[in-house]
Design an enzyme around this catalytic site. Structure first.
Site, short mmCIF file in Angstrom:
data_model
loop_
_atom_site.label_atom_id
_atom_site.label_comp_id
_atom_site.label_asym_id
_atom_site.label_seq_id
_atom_site.Cartn_x
_atom_site.Cartn_y
_atom_site.Cartn_z
CG HIS A 1 7.87 -25.84 10.87
ND1 HIS A 1 7.88 -25.81 12.24
CD2 HIS A 1 9.04 -26.43 10.50
CE1 HIS A 1 9.02 -26.36 12.69
NE2 HIS A 1 9.74 -26.73 11.65
CG ASP B 1 -0.43 0.22 2.51
OD1 ASP B 1 0.79 0.42 2.62
OD2 ASP B 1 -1.21 0.24 3.49
CB CYS C 1 0.33 -2.81 4.40
SG CYS C 1 -0.10 -3.87 5.80
CG HIS D 1 6.09 -29.42 9.10
ND1 HIS D 1 5.74 -28.97 10.35
CD2 HIS D 1 7.42 -29.72 9.17
CE1 HIS D 1 6.80 -28.98 11.14
NE2 HIS D 1 7.83 -29.44 10.45
CB THR E 1 1.17 -3.54 10.77
OG1 THR E 1 -0.03 -3.89 10.07
CG2 THR E 1 0.96 -2.26 11.56
C1 RB5 Z 1 -2.43 2.38 6.42
O1 RB5 Z 1 -2.50 3.55 7.15
C2 RB5 Z 1 -2.30 1.18 7.36
O2 RB5 Z 1 -3.50 0.97 8.02
C3 RB5 Z 1 -1.89 -0.05 6.58
O3 RB5 Z 1 -0.69 0.21 5.93
C4 RB5 Z 1 -1.67 -1.31 7.37
O4 RB5 Z 1 -0.81 -1.11 8.44
C5 RB5 Z 1 -2.85 -2.09 7.71
O5 RB5 Z 1 -2.76 -3.19 8.27
#
Ligand code: RB5
Length: 161
Positions: free
Chosen positions: A97, A7, A64, A132, A66
């Site tokens: 695994h 993203d 993204c 596995h 996180t």
């Molecule tokens: C975008 O602001 C953020 O929500 C996205 O990059 C991500 O971390 C979502 O899981």
């Protein structure tokens, strides 16, 4: 060919990882985004996941903020085992695994060098099969069990109950 997608929060890291893959001789198909405009991570997770599930791409990497949102999206596609890994040990084990076919991490969580180490640990690991495999087969059974539900009517009228 490996798929990569991200993203708006992860364009810079995506480009670094893309170059890193290419430096290892891996061809990369970039599913975007390449625009800094705020977007929905789910769209890009889905694109990478469909490319991997169809066999167009061997495996994929999704980034993204996180790694969480884009992994959830990718895991909605049948056949996908997307894992969020913020350190190399989990990345390695996710391949050995869990036969992870999409690696995810967060541009707001890991730095550039750590991200490359995570990618390398994942690329260098191989699925171990054996005990596995049964667990992976079970995951496939769970997916199959979802099909009939999709064909059930959402609601029944009183007469039919
Ligand atoms: C975008 O602001 C953020 O929500 C996205 O990059 C991500 O971390 C979502 O899981």
């Amino acid at each position: 060919m490996y798929a990569i997608g991200n993203d708006h929060s992860a364009i810079e890291l995506k480009n670094i990882i893309k170059q890193h893959l290419e430096s290892r001789g891996i061809e990369v198909k970039d599913f975007g985004t390449n625009s800094p405009e705020s977007c929905n991570y789910a769209e890009y997770g889905e694109k990478v996941a469909r490319a991997v599930a169809s066999g167009e791409c061997e495996r994929g990497i999704c980034i993204c903020g996180t790694g969480v949102g884009i992994s959830i999206a990718a895991n909605k596609v049948n056949g996908i085992r997307a894992c969020v890994c913020s350190e190399p040990f989990s990345a390695k084990l996710s391949k050995q695994h869990n036969d992870s076919n999409i690696l995810c991490f967060g541009a707001r969580v890991v730095g550039t060098e750590l991200a490359k180490m995570i990618v390398d640990a994942w690329l260098d690991a191989e699925f171990e099969g054996g005990r596995h495999q049964k667990r992976i087969d079970y995951l496939k059974e769970i997916e199959k069990s979802n099909y009939p539900a999709a064909n059930k009517p959402a609601r029944r009228c009183k007469k039919e109950q």
